[in-house]
Design a protein around this motif. Structure first.
Motif, PDB file in Angstrom:
ATOM      1  N   PHE A  93     -15.070 -81.827 -41.729  1.00 20.83           N
ATOM      2  CA  PHE A  93     -14.002 -82.595 -41.099  1.00 20.83           C
ATOM      3  C   PHE A  93     -12.869 -81.650 -40.718  1.00 20.83           C
ATOM      4  N   LEU A  94     -12.253 -81.924 -39.596  1.00 21.91           N
ATOM      5  CA  LEU A  94     -11.224 -81.035 -39.064  1.00 21.91           C
ATOM      6  C   LEU A  94     -10.017 -81.857 -38.627  1.00 21.91           C
ATOM      7  N   LYS A  95      -8.814 -81.341 -38.940  1.00 25.74           N
ATOM      8  CA  LYS A  95      -7.615 -82.048 -38.499  1.00 25.74           C
ATOM      9  C   LYS A  95      -6.545 -81.067 -38.043  1.00 25.74           C
ATOM     10  N   ILE A  96      -5.680 -81.568 -37.180  1.00 23.40           N
ATOM     11  CA  ILE A  96      -4.538 -80.812 -36.681  1.00 23.40           C
ATOM     12  C   ILE A  96      -3.358 -81.121 -37.600  1.00 23.40           C
ATOM     13  N   PRO A  97      -2.681 -80.122 -38.140  1.00 21.99           N
ATOM     14  CA  PRO A  97      -1.510 -80.409 -38.988  1.00 21.99           C
ATOM     15  C   PRO A  97      -0.388 -81.029 -38.161  1.00 21.99           C
ATOM     16  N   MET A  98       0.216 -82.085 -38.687  1.00 23.13           N
ATOM     17  CA  MET A  98       1.307 -82.780 -37.990  1.00 23.13           C
ATOM     18  C   MET A  98       2.463 -82.997 -38.960  1.00 23.13           C
ATOM     19  N   PHE A 146     -16.665 -83.591 -32.721  1.00 26.28           N
ATOM     20  CA  PHE A 146     -16.738 -84.987 -32.304  1.00 26.28           C
ATOM     21  C   PHE A 146     -15.351 -85.610 -32.280  1.00 26.28           C
ATOM     22  N   PHE A 147     -15.069 -86.298 -31.170  1.00 22.18           N
ATOM     23  CA  PHE A 147     -13.799 -87.004 -31.009  1.00 22.18           C
ATOM     24  C   PHE A 147     -14.073 -88.481 -30.756  1.00 22.18           C
ATOM     25  N   GLY A 148     -13.264 -89.347 -31.391  1.00 25.74           N
ATOM     26  CA  GLY A 148     -13.368 -90.787 -31.153  1.00 25.74           C
ATOM     27  C   GLY A 148     -12.115 -91.311 -30.494  1.00 25.74           C
ATOM     28  N   THR A 149     -11.972 -92.607 -30.451  1.00 24.87           N
ATOM     29  CA  THR A 149     -10.802 -93.203 -29.811  1.00 24.87           C
ATOM     30  C   THR A 149      -9.566 -93.023 -30.682  1.00 24.87           C
ATOM     31  N   GLU A 150      -8.401 -93.026 -30.045  1.00 25.13           N
ATOM     32  CA  GLU A 150      -7.145 -92.895 -30.778  1.00 25.13           C
ATOM     33  C   GLU A 150      -6.949 -94.084 -31.721  1.00 25.13           C
ATOM     34  N   GLY A 196     -29.123 -76.461 -33.616  1.00 25.32           N
ATOM     35  CA  GLY A 196     -28.465 -75.561 -34.554  1.00 25.32           C
ATOM     36  C   GLY A 196     -26.981 -75.755 -34.736  1.00 25.32           C
ATOM     37  N   TYR A 197     -26.439 -76.882 -34.270  1.00 21.61           N
ATOM     38  CA  TYR A 197     -25.007 -77.136 -34.423  1.00 21.61           C
ATOM     39  C   TYR A 197     -24.710 -77.871 -35.720  1.00 21.61           C
ATOM     40  N   GLN A 198     -23.603 -77.509 -36.373  1.00 25.82           N
ATOM     41  CA  GLN A 198     -23.080 -78.337 -37.442  1.00 25.82           C
ATOM     42  C   GLN A 198     -22.178 -79.405 -36.815  1.00 25.82           C
ATOM     43  N   ILE A 199     -22.180 -80.584 -37.402  1.00 26.87           N
ATOM     44  CA  ILE A 199     -21.412 -81.707 -36.869  1.00 26.87           C
ATOM     45  C   ILE A 199     -20.042 -81.725 -37.534  1.00 26.87           C
ATOM     46  N   ILE A 200     -18.995 -81.567 -36.719  1.00 27.02           N
ATOM     47  CA  ILE A 200     -17.625 -81.546 -37.227  1.00 27.02           C
ATOM     48  C   ILE A 200     -16.872 -82.755 -36.676  1.00 27.02           C
ATOM     49  N   ALA A 201     -16.457 -83.638 -37.592  1.00 30.46           N
ATOM     50  CA  ALA A 201     -15.699 -84.828 -37.204  1.00 30.46           C
ATOM     51  C   ALA A 201     -14.215 -84.495 -37.193  1.00 30.46           C
ATOM     52  N   THR A 202     -13.564 -84.721 -36.082  1.00 31.32           N
ATOM     53  CA  THR A 202     -12.114 -84.508 -36.011  1.00 31.32           C
ATOM     54  C   THR A 202     -11.443 -85.798 -36.472  1.00 31.32           C
ATOM     55  N   THR A 203     -10.809 -85.729 -37.624  1.00 29.22           N
ATOM     56  CA  THR A 203     -10.249 -86.924 -38.257  1.00 29.22           C
ATOM     57  C   THR A 203      -9.276 -86.507 -39.353  1.00 29.22           C
ATOM     58  N   PRO A 204      -8.250 -87.329 -39.630  1.00 24.87           N
ATOM     59  CA  PRO A 204      -7.343 -87.025 -40.745  1.00 24.87           C
ATOM     60  C   PRO A 204      -7.950 -87.441 -42.081  1.00 24.87           C
ATOM     61  N   HIS A 205      -9.234 -87.161 -42.260  1.00 23.06           N
ATOM     62  CA  HIS A 205      -9.956 -87.473 -43.491  1.00 23.06           C
ATOM     63  C   HIS A 205      -9.363 -86.670 -44.651  1.00 23.06           C
TER      64      HIS A 205
END
Length: 223
Positions: A153-158, A134-138, A107-116
């Motif tokens: 898709f999810l990103k941290i503001p920078m 989900f986290f991948g390599t730097e 029942g999880y939605q898949i959220i990619a952490t990326t500056p997409h």
């Protein structure tokens, strides 16, 4: 026979072998544990990063961590994890597809952490759905397999010149922010009664030396 060792009665028996303070500590920590959010790491080959993310999961109350090991074998660096490996449940997968499939079945939605380009900023993320981050390599980020199957898709503001963060830092920021937001919401994020019992049993077992002989003694008493 194994069902006998998964009951409240057995937990009460085991709690005679730990201190009252430890029992209370388990109770307090499990009140803050959640499976509403979970974390998945895809081929993060730096061992210290995997261990550091596990530590962040434990500190901020994420009960489960999923590790995809398609390219690189993993073991937890105990010095960096600081004992978190005892309290966080780790699931391992040989490839991304199996991890995605298992999490979607749960029942999880898949959220990619990326500056997409279509990424949602952290502060705007909807915490209502059960979500796997989900986290991948730097260096390389997440694979196209994850990107293709992502529900969001999810990103941290920078605001600096360097528009990237070490994976363990990024994971800590996201986990801390979203778990705090979750606990301040009306979402039912807590563990179920069954999950609480399972974790109390698991953690109590891990706290008792010679648990095998203790279990045998209990079975002898009731049979």
């Amino acid at each position: 026979m194994s069902q006998i060792l998964e009951t409240e009665a057995y937990l009460e028996y085991l709690e005679n072998f730990i201190t009252l303070e430890r029992k209370q500590k388990f109770f307090e920590i499990l009140k803050m544990r959640t499976k509403h959010f979970t974390v998945a790491l895809e081929d993060v080959y730096q061992l210290h990063n995997t261990s550091a993310v596990m530590r962040s999961c434990e500190v901020f109350g994420i009960q489960e961590l999923h590790v995809i090991e398609q390219k690189f074998g993993k073991k937890i660096d105990s010095e960096i994890a600081m004992g978190a490996q005892k309290w966080v449940d780790v699931f391992r997968y040989p490839d991304s597809n199996r991890c995605i499939q298992k999490l979607k079945e749960r029942g999880y939605q898949i959220i990619a952490t990326t500056p997409h380009d279509n990424s949602c900023f952290l502060a705007d993320f909807d915490i209502q759905p059960r979500s796997a981050f989900f986290f991948g390599t730097e260096k390389d980020g997440l694979s196209q397999e994850i990107i293709k199957n992502a529900d969001g898709f999810l990103k941290i503001p920078m605001v600096g010149f360097t528009e990237s963060l070490n994976i363990s830092v990024a994971a800590a920021i996201i986990i801390q922010f979203l778990t705090q937001k979750l606990r301040n919401s009306s979402v039912e994020w807590q563990l179920t009664e069954t999950e609480l019992l399972q974790k109390k049993l698991d953690w109590t077992r891990k706290s008792i030396r010679n648990i095998e002989s203790v279990e045998k003694r209990y079975l002898d008493l009731i049979t």
